[in-house]
Design an enzyme around this catalytic site. Sequence first.
Site, PDB file in Angstrom:
ATOM      1  N   SER A 105       0.821  -1.304   0.014  1.00 34.72           N
ATOM      2  CA  SER A 105      -0.102  -0.089   0.012  1.00 34.72           C
ATOM      3  C   SER A 105       0.865   1.217  -0.086  1.00 34.72           C
ATOM      4  O   SER A 105       0.603   2.248  -0.543  1.00 34.72           O
ATOM      5  CB  SER A 105      -0.946   0.223   1.286  1.00 34.72           C
ATOM      6  OG  SER A 105      -1.788  -1.058   1.206  1.00 34.72           O
ATOM      7  N   GLU A 140       4.589  -0.978  14.615  1.00 38.78           N
ATOM      8  CA  GLU A 140       5.015   0.218  14.097  1.00 38.78           C
ATOM      9  C   GLU A 140       6.302   0.882  15.380  1.00 38.78           C
ATOM     10  O   GLU A 140       7.264   1.392  15.136  1.00 38.78           O
ATOM     11  CB  GLU A 140       3.937   1.156  14.103  1.00 38.78           C
ATOM     12  CG  GLU A 140       3.072   0.869  12.903  1.00 38.78           C
ATOM     13  CD  GLU A 140       2.143  -0.209  13.460  1.00 38.78           C
ATOM     14  OE1 GLU A 140       1.866  -0.763  14.435  1.00 38.78           O
ATOM     15  OE2 GLU A 140       1.440  -0.850  12.353  1.00 38.78           O
ATOM     16  N   PHE A 146      -1.022   5.205  11.888  1.00 38.48           N
ATOM     17  CA  PHE A 146       0.029   4.282  12.727  1.00 38.48           C
ATOM     18  C   PHE A 146       1.473   4.704  12.776  1.00 38.48           C
ATOM     19  O   PHE A 146       1.895   4.686  13.518  1.00 38.48           O
ATOM     20  CB  PHE A 146      -0.234   3.071  12.129  1.00 38.48           C
ATOM     21  CG  PHE A 146      -1.514   2.513  11.863  1.00 38.48           C
ATOM     22  CD1 PHE A 146      -2.474   2.551  12.850  1.00 38.48           C
ATOM     23  CD2 PHE A 146      -1.864   1.789  10.589  1.00 38.48           C
ATOM     24  CE1 PHE A 146      -3.755   1.800  12.450  1.00 38.48           C
ATOM     25  CE2 PHE A 146      -3.054   1.476  10.159  1.00 38.48           C
ATOM     26  CZ  PHE A 146      -3.732   1.347  11.477  1.00 38.48           C
ATOM     27  N   HIS A 191      -1.836   7.263   3.015  1.00 38.53           N
ATOM     28  CA  HIS A 191      -3.264   7.282   3.622  1.00 38.53           C
ATOM     29  C   HIS A 191      -3.459   8.261   4.751  1.00 38.53           C
ATOM     30  O   HIS A 191      -4.166   7.830   5.696  1.00 38.53           O
ATOM     31  CB  HIS A 191      -3.603   5.724   4.054  1.00 38.53           C
ATOM     32  CG  HIS A 191      -3.391   4.851   3.216  1.00 38.53           C
ATOM     33  ND1 HIS A 191      -2.320   4.499   2.212  1.00 38.53           N
ATOM     34  CD2 HIS A 191      -4.412   3.828   2.326  1.00 38.53           C
ATOM     35  CE1 HIS A 191      -2.435   3.486   1.412  1.00 38.53           C
ATOM     36  NE2 HIS A 191      -3.656   3.309   1.642  1.00 38.53           N
ATOM     37  N   ASP A 223     -12.287   2.470   5.079  1.00 40.76           N
ATOM     38  CA  ASP A 223     -11.926   2.007   6.247  1.00 40.76           C
ATOM     39  C   ASP A 223     -12.402   2.834   7.596  1.00 40.76           C
ATOM     40  O   ASP A 223     -12.555   2.498   8.719  1.00 40.76           O
ATOM     41  CB  ASP A 223     -10.308   2.146   6.277  1.00 40.76           C
ATOM     42  CG  ASP A 223      -9.661   1.093   5.806  1.00 40.76           C
ATOM     43  OD1 ASP A 223     -10.442   0.183   5.285  1.00 40.76           O
ATOM     44  OD2 ASP A 223      -8.428   1.232   5.358  1.00 40.76           O
ATOM     45  N   ARG A 245      -4.162   8.754   0.078  1.00 39.40           N
ATOM     46  CA  ARG A 245      -4.242   7.448  -0.540  1.00 39.40           C
ATOM     47  C   ARG A 245      -4.727   7.551  -1.838  1.00 39.40           C
ATOM     48  O   ARG A 245      -4.016   7.138  -2.806  1.00 39.40           O
ATOM     49  CB  ARG A 245      -5.418   6.643   0.322  1.00 39.40           C
ATOM     50  CG  ARG A 245      -5.736   5.293  -0.398  1.00 39.40           C
ATOM     51  CD  ARG A 245      -6.874   4.624   0.252  1.00 39.40           C
ATOM     52  NE  ARG A 245      -7.956   5.245  -0.316  1.00 39.40           N
ATOM     53  CZ  ARG A 245      -9.036   4.805  -1.264  1.00 39.40           C
ATOM     54  NH1 ARG A 245      -8.747   3.658  -1.629  1.00 39.40           N
ATOM     55  NH2 ARG A 245     -10.045   5.278  -1.393  1.00 39.40           N
TER      56      ARG A 245
HETATM   57  C1  LIG Z   1      -1.880  -0.861  14.047  1.00 36.60           C
HETATM   58  C2  LIG Z   1      -2.039  -1.243  12.600  1.00 36.60           C
HETATM   59  N1  LIG Z   1      -1.337  -1.420  11.967  1.00 36.60           N
HETATM   60  C3  LIG Z   1      -1.559  -1.687  10.411  1.00 36.60           C
HETATM   61  C4  LIG Z   1      -2.646  -2.037  10.302  1.00 36.60           C
HETATM   62  C5  LIG Z   1      -2.983  -2.311   8.711  1.00 36.60           C
HETATM   63  N2  LIG Z   1      -3.690  -3.629   8.634  1.00 36.60           N
HETATM   64  C6  LIG Z   1      -4.696  -3.899   8.566  1.00 36.60           C
HETATM   65  S1  LIG Z   1      -4.963  -5.648   8.400  1.00 36.60           S
HETATM   66  C7  LIG Z   1      -3.385  -5.864   8.515  1.00 36.60           C
HETATM   67  C8  LIG Z   1      -2.974  -7.368   8.476  1.00 36.60           C
HETATM   68  C9  LIG Z   1      -3.532  -8.204   9.672  1.00 36.60           C
HETATM   69  O1  LIG Z   1      -2.995  -9.609   9.494  1.00 36.60           O
HETATM   70  P1  LIG Z   1      -3.785 -10.594  10.396  1.00 36.60           P
HETATM   71  O2  LIG Z   1      -3.520 -10.172  11.705  1.00 36.60           O
HETATM   72  O3  LIG Z   1      -2.880 -12.048  10.195  1.00 36.60           O
HETATM   73  O4  LIG Z   1      -5.307 -10.478  10.179  1.00 36.60           O
HETATM   74  P2  LIG Z   1      -5.945 -11.465   8.955  1.00 36.60           P
HETATM   75  O5  LIG Z   1      -5.057 -12.424   8.328  1.00 36.60           O
HETATM   76  O6  LIG Z   1      -6.904 -12.794  10.081  1.00 36.60           O
HETATM   77  O7  LIG Z   1      -6.765 -10.701   8.280  1.00 36.60           O
HETATM   78  C10 LIG Z   1      -2.876  -4.737   8.623  1.00 36.60           C
HETATM   79  C11 LIG Z   1      -1.068  -4.812   8.534  1.00 36.60           C
HETATM   80  C12 LIG Z   1      -3.728  -1.865  11.223  1.00 36.60           C
HETATM   81  N3  LIG Z   1      -4.930  -2.159  10.872  1.00 36.60           N
HETATM   82  N4  LIG Z   1      -3.307  -1.529  12.449  1.00 36.60           N
END
Ligand SMILES: Cc1ncc(C[n+]2csc(CCOP(=O)(O)OP(=O)(O)O)c2C)c(N)n1
Lengths: 314, 278
Positions: free
Chosen positions: A36, A57, A82, A108, A116, A166
């Site tokens: 992204s 982060e 973040f 973003h 979102d 974004r």
């Molecule tokens: C603090 C934070 N950093 C980054 C994100 C962006 N983000 C949203 S979903 C995701 C990946 C999540 O992976 P996982 O926890 O394995 O979820 P799943 O595979 O169950 O969708 C990221 C990095 C976020 N929502 N919050």
Amino acid sequence: MKWIYTSQRKEYANALIELGKTRTDVVVLDADLSSSTRTAEFAKNFPERFFNCGIAEQNMMGTAAGLAASGKVVFASTFAVFATGRCWDQIRQSIAYPNLDVKIVATHAGITVGGDGASHQALEDIGLMRSLPNMTVIVPADGIEAYKAVNAVVNHNGPCYVRLGRADVPMLTSVDAKFEIGKATVLREGDDITLVGCGQMVAACMDAAEELHKRGVEAEVINMSTIKPFDEDTLLHSVKKTSAVVTAEEHSVTTGLGSAVAAVLGEKLPSPMKMIGTPDCFGESGESEELMRRYGLTSERVALAAEEVIRRKK
Amino acid sequence: MTLYDDKTIQLLESKANLIRRHVIKMTFAAQSGHPGGSLSYADILSALYFQVMDHRPEDPLWEDRDRLVLSKGHAAPAYYAALAESGYIPMDDLINLRKLGSHLQGHPCRQKTPGVEMSTGSLGQGLSVANGMALAAKLDRRPSRIFCLCGDGEMGEGQNWEAAMLGSHYKLDNVTAFIDRNMMQIDGPTENVMSLEPLADKWRAFGWNVLEINGHDMRQILDACDKTSKVKGKPSMIIAHTVKGKGVSFMEGAVAFHGKAPNPDEYRVALKELGESI
Ligand SMILES: Cc1ncc(C[n+]2csc(CCOP(=O)(O)OP(=O)(O)O)c2C)c(N)n1
Ligand SMILES: [Mg+2]
């Protein structure tokens, strides 16, 4: 105006890849959002100088500090919300205070994140970053400036925050225009009011100026692409002439560009003023453009505000 | 161990299937949102909302209710579907996911949606909140169980491990958390982006009761929840092995569908595979 829209993120990736070739001291970090933020394109070209920190982060910022303390110039990227809020203390203690060469390029930012919703819409990041001593804060107006900002921060000593969006944004500046950290640019001259914008709201200011011109009002438009250090001279020079100001930003007016402008004018040149931006509230889900309208982040609102402020001039 | 009859299992499986169909319809209508991580925990949601949790959709703020914190807030579509199927919110609202003015925000919002216990979306914060709810339940001598749903990529956030310590330090045996172990995050497989293994050993080392199950096997989910309800003196972590995008062939194990909506062709195929003809 009919604008051509381009991606700031794409320009970030382009700039990074070019830097990667010439600057072997450049290292890039990301926190599971490299597709992204587009740092993935740097990673593909320079895998040995890219480190994905996972969804962590705070740890990313600390790691960036360590790399910078060892002579690297570090770009650290994730979503603006973040990149600033989640790890503010790590940025404060390990990056800003020791004045290290970490360049936080966040994508973003703002309400245009869209669907979102509030949790992901950074409307406080400019405030969070400009409140830190040593920190430079840049909000490029378009893709061209995003590219130039990346090339400027790499040669700037100390921590920097570069705020990108974004959504694609109007192409406003020209490739050969000069970009200098700490220098605002006057994009249009006028005597009746000063419109100060940052990010994609500069384009809204230009549109508002055009509309005002049709109504007999000549607006001066300033692109305040560096929020910190703040270019007081350009602002004061303009407001001495116009005696009226409207600021416009895709950010909360409580801590962003409007506040920075108000602080300068309040001390040095009190003038009728109005701030366009989000009020003291969280965002919500919706389409980018719908949200910009809902929160009054439009050229129409800038023009209306300009007329209102002009009426308040003595 | 409670023995569940085939009818109960079938009912829960059909609810999970309904949740999956909703997820496809909602993300298609919104043309955004997160199908992959929604589909992977649909079975767990079904077990919790339609069997395990003691809750009253008609009285969402009933004090003694069990609570669920969706720490992986991006998986909101499945969550909202479970809330609608439970009766917290009108079924017709689902299609307005992410629309301006809808109460169904891209990530859960406590003030907007009945049944949502905590606003989430910034990963890594839910388990701490669940701990807080568990402490309050103990203070007030309420029987509430607190459930928390986490992603595996989400385990990268250090706050989870701070919560891990607090949970065992205060012996929060009223907490049952899940890790949706689908082996994927946004930038790729978890073990490539930031390796987590040995994940179960880590949680054990932090003092948690750890179970590993197949997160798509309804009996295993129910049995695990029964077991953790009887554990005294420590919180429980259920590592649920799942498939991201489960139930839709082209979404299974596909990183691309983490945060991408189906296009019209994909939409039709997905619903067909889930047993719905349109
Ligand atoms: C603090 C934070 N950093 C980054 C994100 C962006 N983000 C949203 S979903 C995701 C990946 C999540 O992976 P996982 O926890 O394995 O979820 P799943 O595979 O169950 O969708 C990221 C990095 C976020 N929502 N919050
Ligand atoms: Mg995952």
